[in-house]
Design a protein around this motif. Structure first.
Motif, PDB file in Angstrom:
ATOM      1  N   LYS A   1       0.563  -1.309  -0.112  1.00 27.88           N
ATOM      2  CA  LYS A   1      -0.393  -0.034  -0.185  1.00 27.88           C
ATOM      3  C   LYS A   1       0.634   1.222   0.073  1.00 27.88           C
ATOM      4  O   LYS A   1       0.202   2.500  -0.064  1.00 27.88           O
ATOM      5  CB  LYS A   1      -0.675   0.141   1.081  1.00 27.88           C
ATOM      6  CG  LYS A   1      -2.050  -1.308   1.502  1.00 27.88           C
ATOM      7  CD  LYS A   1      -2.809  -0.831   2.255  1.00 27.88           C
ATOM      8  CE  LYS A   1      -3.494  -1.899   2.691  1.00 27.88           C
ATOM      9  NZ  LYS A   1      -4.911  -2.097   3.678  1.00 27.88           N
ATOM     10  N   SER A   2       1.857   0.932   0.065  1.00 22.83           N
ATOM     11  CA  SER A   2       2.697   2.111   0.412  1.00 22.83           C
ATOM     12  C   SER A   2       2.849   3.241  -1.004  1.00 22.83           C
ATOM     13  O   SER A   2       3.157   1.903  -2.101  1.00 22.83           O
ATOM     14  CB  SER A   2       4.031   1.975   1.120  1.00 22.83           C
ATOM     15  OG  SER A   2       5.143   1.216   0.251  1.00 22.83           O
ATOM     16  N   ASN A   3       3.933   4.257  -1.273  1.00 26.01           N
ATOM     17  CA  ASN A   3       4.253   4.740  -2.069  1.00 26.01           C
ATOM     18  C   ASN A   3       5.781   4.222  -2.317  1.00 26.01           C
ATOM     19  O   ASN A   3       6.916   4.831  -1.683  1.00 26.01           O
ATOM     20  CB  ASN A   3       4.865   6.111  -2.194  1.00 26.01           C
ATOM     21  CG  ASN A   3       3.006   6.715  -1.870  1.00 26.01           C
ATOM     22  OD1 ASN A   3       2.131   7.033  -2.042  1.00 26.01           O
ATOM     23  ND2 ASN A   3       2.987   7.764  -0.754  1.00 26.01           N
ATOM     24  N   ALA A   4       5.924   3.379  -4.188  1.00 26.18           N
ATOM     25  CA  ALA A   4       6.616   2.966  -4.124  1.00 26.18           C
ATOM     26  C   ALA A   4       8.169   3.891  -4.862  1.00 26.18           C
ATOM     27  O   ALA A   4       7.670   4.639  -5.957  1.00 26.18           O
ATOM     28  CB  ALA A   4       7.116   1.977  -5.449  1.00 26.18           C
ATOM     29  N   VAL A   5       8.832   4.096  -3.692  1.00 27.90           N
ATOM     30  CA  VAL A   5       9.911   5.331  -4.532  1.00 27.90           C
ATOM     31  C   VAL A   5      11.650   4.509  -4.312  1.00 27.90           C
ATOM     32  O   VAL A   5      11.965   3.399  -3.919  1.00 27.90           O
ATOM     33  CB  VAL A   5      10.256   6.146  -3.162  1.00 27.90           C
ATOM     34  CG1 VAL A   5       8.718   7.235  -3.383  1.00 27.90           C
ATOM     35  CG2 VAL A   5      10.406   5.305  -2.022  1.00 27.90           C
ATOM     36  N   ASN A   6      12.279   4.995  -6.085  1.00 27.37           N
ATOM     37  CA  ASN A   6      13.602   4.620  -5.966  1.00 27.37           C
ATOM     38  C   ASN A   6      14.776   4.895  -5.260  1.00 27.37           C
ATOM     39  O   ASN A   6      14.473   6.287  -5.280  1.00 27.37           O
ATOM     40  CB  ASN A   6      13.356   4.214  -7.264  1.00 27.37           C
ATOM     41  CG  ASN A   6      13.784   5.283  -8.061  1.00 27.37           C
ATOM     42  OD1 ASN A   6      14.112   6.202  -8.104  1.00 27.37           O
ATOM     43  ND2 ASN A   6      13.049   5.031  -9.924  1.00 27.37           N
ATOM     44  N   SER A   7      15.735   4.807  -5.338  1.00 33.28           N
ATOM     45  CA  SER A   7      16.681   5.569  -5.022  1.00 33.28           C
ATOM     46  C   SER A   7      17.133   6.621  -5.446  1.00 33.28           C
ATOM     47  O   SER A   7      17.358   7.942  -5.110  1.00 33.28           O
ATOM     48  CB  SER A   7      18.228   4.804  -5.272  1.00 33.28           C
ATOM     49  OG  SER A   7      18.541   4.475  -6.908  1.00 33.28           O
ATOM     50  N   GLN A   8      17.222   7.789  -6.745  1.00 33.04           N
ATOM     51  CA  GLN A   8      17.154   8.389  -7.718  1.00 33.04           C
ATOM     52  C   GLN A   8      15.868   8.785  -6.998  1.00 33.04           C
ATOM     53  O   GLN A   8      16.333  11.273  -6.575  1.00 33.04           O
ATOM     54  CB  GLN A   8      16.563   8.476  -8.922  1.00 33.04           C
ATOM     55  CG  GLN A   8      16.818   9.159 -10.052  1.00 33.04           C
ATOM     56  CD  GLN A   8      18.090  10.703  -9.177  1.00 33.04           C
ATOM     57  OE1 GLN A   8      19.553   9.351  -9.442  1.00 33.04           O
ATOM     58  NE2 GLN A   8      18.265  11.380  -9.085  1.00 33.04           N
ATOM     59  N   GLN A   9      14.883   8.924  -6.681  1.00 32.04           N
ATOM     60  CA  GLN A   9      13.679  10.334  -5.790  1.00 32.04           C
ATOM     61  C   GLN A   9      14.486  10.257  -4.638  1.00 32.04           C
ATOM     62  O   GLN A   9      14.240  11.329  -4.261  1.00 32.04           O
ATOM     63  CB  GLN A   9      12.085   9.002  -6.401  1.00 32.04           C
ATOM     64  CG  GLN A   9      11.678   8.864  -7.825  1.00 32.04           C
ATOM     65  CD  GLN A   9      10.930   8.325  -7.419  1.00 32.04           C
ATOM     66  OE1 GLN A   9      10.095   6.769  -7.192  1.00 32.04           O
ATOM     67  NE2 GLN A   9       9.666   8.571  -7.781  1.00 32.04           N
ATOM     68  N   ILE A  10      14.908   9.148  -3.590  1.00 29.21           N
ATOM     69  CA  ILE A  10      15.591   9.537  -2.786  1.00 29.21           C
ATOM     70  C   ILE A  10      16.228  10.741  -2.547  1.00 29.21           C
ATOM     71  O   ILE A  10      16.518  11.384  -1.665  1.00 29.21           O
ATOM     72  CB  ILE A  10      15.566   8.075  -2.035  1.00 29.21           C
ATOM     73  CG1 ILE A  10      14.730   7.038  -1.344  1.00 29.21           C
ATOM     74  CG2 ILE A  10      16.213   8.054  -0.238  1.00 29.21           C
ATOM     75  CD1 ILE A  10      14.633   6.284  -1.601  1.00 29.21           C
ATOM     76  N   ARG A  11      17.066  10.505  -3.784  1.00 31.22           N
ATOM     77  CA  ARG A  11      18.068  11.889  -3.600  1.00 31.22           C
ATOM     78  C   ARG A  11      17.216  12.826  -3.847  1.00 31.22           C
ATOM     79  O   ARG A  11      17.748  13.998  -2.941  1.00 31.22           O
ATOM     80  CB  ARG A  11      18.686  11.486  -4.531  1.00 31.22           C
ATOM     81  CG  ARG A  11      20.104  10.061  -4.103  1.00 31.22           C
ATOM     82  CD  ARG A  11      21.315   9.725  -5.588  1.00 31.22           C
ATOM     83  NE  ARG A  11      21.628   8.521  -5.542  1.00 31.22           N
ATOM     84  CZ  ARG A  11      21.252   7.448  -5.740  1.00 31.22           C
ATOM     85  NH1 ARG A  11      21.120   7.739  -6.960  1.00 31.22           N
ATOM     86  NH2 ARG A  11      22.785   6.141  -5.918  1.00 31.22           N
ATOM     87  N   SER A  12      16.436  12.557  -4.569  1.00 30.78           N
ATOM     88  CA  SER A  12      15.771  14.180  -5.370  1.00 30.78           C
ATOM     89  C   SER A  12      14.832  14.598  -3.749  1.00 30.78           C
ATOM     90  O   SER A  12      15.132  16.084  -2.926  1.00 30.78           O
ATOM     91  CB  SER A  12      14.509  13.978  -6.234  1.00 30.78           C
ATOM     92  OG  SER A  12      15.470  13.865  -7.202  1.00 30.78           O
ATOM     93  N   PHE A  13      14.323  13.314  -3.008  1.00 28.77           N
ATOM     94  CA  PHE A  13      14.192  14.547  -1.690  1.00 28.77           C
ATOM     95  C   PHE A  13      14.580  14.729  -0.510  1.00 28.77           C
ATOM     96  O   PHE A  13      14.728  15.835  -0.113  1.00 28.77           O
ATOM     97  CB  PHE A  13      13.462  13.109  -1.223  1.00 28.77           C
ATOM     98  CG  PHE A  13      12.294  12.752  -1.653  1.00 28.77           C
ATOM     99  CD1 PHE A  13      11.436  13.188  -2.772  1.00 28.77           C
ATOM    100  CD2 PHE A  13      11.671  10.901  -0.988  1.00 28.77           C
ATOM    101  CE1 PHE A  13      10.336  12.435  -3.901  1.00 28.77           C
ATOM    102  CE2 PHE A  13      10.932  10.606  -1.887  1.00 28.77           C
ATOM    103  CZ  PHE A  13      10.158  11.218  -3.258  1.00 28.77           C
ATOM    104  N   GLU A  14      15.903  14.591  -0.770  1.00 28.90           N
ATOM    105  CA  GLU A  14      17.185  14.674   0.428  1.00 28.90           C
ATOM    106  C   GLU A  14      17.631  15.932   0.252  1.00 28.90           C
ATOM    107  O   GLU A  14      18.179  17.555   0.777  1.00 28.90           O
ATOM    108  CB  GLU A  14      17.999  14.265   0.422  1.00 28.90           C
ATOM    109  CG  GLU A  14      18.010  12.218   1.342  1.00 28.90           C
ATOM    110  CD  GLU A  14      17.549  13.038   2.553  1.00 28.90           C
ATOM    111  OE1 GLU A  14      17.530  13.700   3.053  1.00 28.90           O
ATOM    112  OE2 GLU A  14      16.714  11.801   2.993  1.00 28.90           O
TER     113      GLU A  14
END
Length: 349
Positions: A186-199
């Motif tokens: 049920k969670s939002n699937a995020v990849n490593s590139q998106q996580i870098r963008s968040f940070e």
């Protein structure tokens, strides 16, 4: 027999010979000793759901109380699921943001526990490990240093059985549970590139939400470097954007490192210039780098009397074995030497 320690917490192990242990105290100390790299597969989105509780994972939205951990530096919550990356989300964040201190959820099996060393009180999660007590009824959480040299006040553990709490890029399961398969679906699937963008987005604005992150495709596209170049123009056209990306990132990092509520001790140098001595918690934690000659800006604002002042100076002294103070030589002569508290320090890019 169960321990009567009022500070002990129930421990349910998942593997090994320990089946039912209890916490005596929690502990960690030292510096980050491992650098984790994560390369995940593509996923769909990482947008935040406004209906999620406050303790939902800032990356994917998972909010099972036994599966989330609070970063005490940025006050965001992260889960212990890997998702589409090779590290759990909490470890991903701690490594990427250079944060080290965590706290469990109040509703978790161990309660609202801040992880810190039983001996020295250090809070670096990357040096945290646990040792089963010799009575096999409790476990003690110790940093690497304290585990190898236990204090005289308590030697109830066998240092050879010390094990880290971060194993294979995840917090061990009995401390912070891996979210259920249903919650992960049920969670939002995020990849490593998106996580870098968040940070990177949080570096630019600490109040931003995950849904505001810049999509990877919106970032500046840079050409791949070559082994040989036809001419200087081709070399400049490839390396120019790379230099700009690095400079922009360096500027964002510098501008995001503001420290508030700093206490300043004033002095006068031999050249009659004002000297400002102060301590920076982020520098002591290793989150920022300083070198002799770097420019810092001191500012002061009193909303009650509407007094404001700012001035810049260059670093002439860094902390050493005899002092934890940083000293800057002010470039202005009108420093408010009568004021010692309430200053803010900014890193000038």
């Amino acid at each position: 027999m169960q321990s009567q320690d009022p500070h002990a917490h129930e421990y349910a192990g998942d593997s090994g010979d320990i089946e039912e242990l209890q916490f005596s105290q929690l502990c960690l100390d030292g510096a980050v000793s491992e650098v984790y790299s994560s390369d995940g597969e593509d996923s769909q989105n990482g947008a935040a759901d406004e209906s999620l509780p406050e303790h939902a994972c800032a990356y994917c939205g998972i909010h099972e109380e036994n599966s989330v951990t609070k970063c005490l530096t940025c006050k965001r919550w992260f889960c212990n699921a890997r998702g589409n990356t090779s590290s759990s989300h909490i470890v991903w964040h701690l490594v990427r943001a250079h944060h080290k201190e965590v706290q469990l959820h109040p509703g978790s099996q161990l309660g609202e526990t801040t992880l810190e060393c039983y001996n020295c009180g250090g809070r670096n999660v990357f040096s945290l490990g646990f040792i089963p007590a010799k009575s096999d009824t409790v476990v003690v959480i110790l940093c690497r240093g304290c585990a190898s040299a236990p204090s005289s006040k308590d030697v109830m553990w066998d240092a050879t059985q010390w094990q880290p709490l971060i194993h294979e890029r995840q917090l061990i399961n009995w401390l912070v549970r891996v979210p259920s398969a249903q919650a992960q679906q049920k969670s939002n699937a995020v990849n490593s590139q998106q996580i870098r963008s968040f940070e990177e987005m949080w570096v630019r604005s600490s109040s931003s939400m995950v849904g505001d992150a810049v999509a990877p495709e919106a970032e500046i596209e840079a050409q791949k470097v070559l082994l040989r170049y036809e001419d200087a123009y081709q070399y400049q056209s490839i390396f120019g954007p790379l230099v700009k990306i690095e400079a922009d990132y360096d500027r964002r990092m510098k501008e995001s490192q503001t420290e508030d509520n700093i206490t300043v001790r004033w002095d006068t140098g031999l050249n009659r210039r004002k000297l400002a001595y102060f301590q920076l918690p982020k520098y002591e934690m290793g989150e920022v780098r300083l070198a002799i000659g770097d420019e810092l800006q001191l500012s002061y604002s009193d909303s009650l009397f509407r007094d404001t002042w700012s001035g810049s100076g260059n670093v002439i002294k860094l902390p050493n074995s005899t002092s934890d103070d940083i000293c800057i030589e002010m470039s202005t002569m009108d420093a408010p030497a009568e004021i010692t508290s309430g200053f803010a320090v900014d890193f000038v890019w």
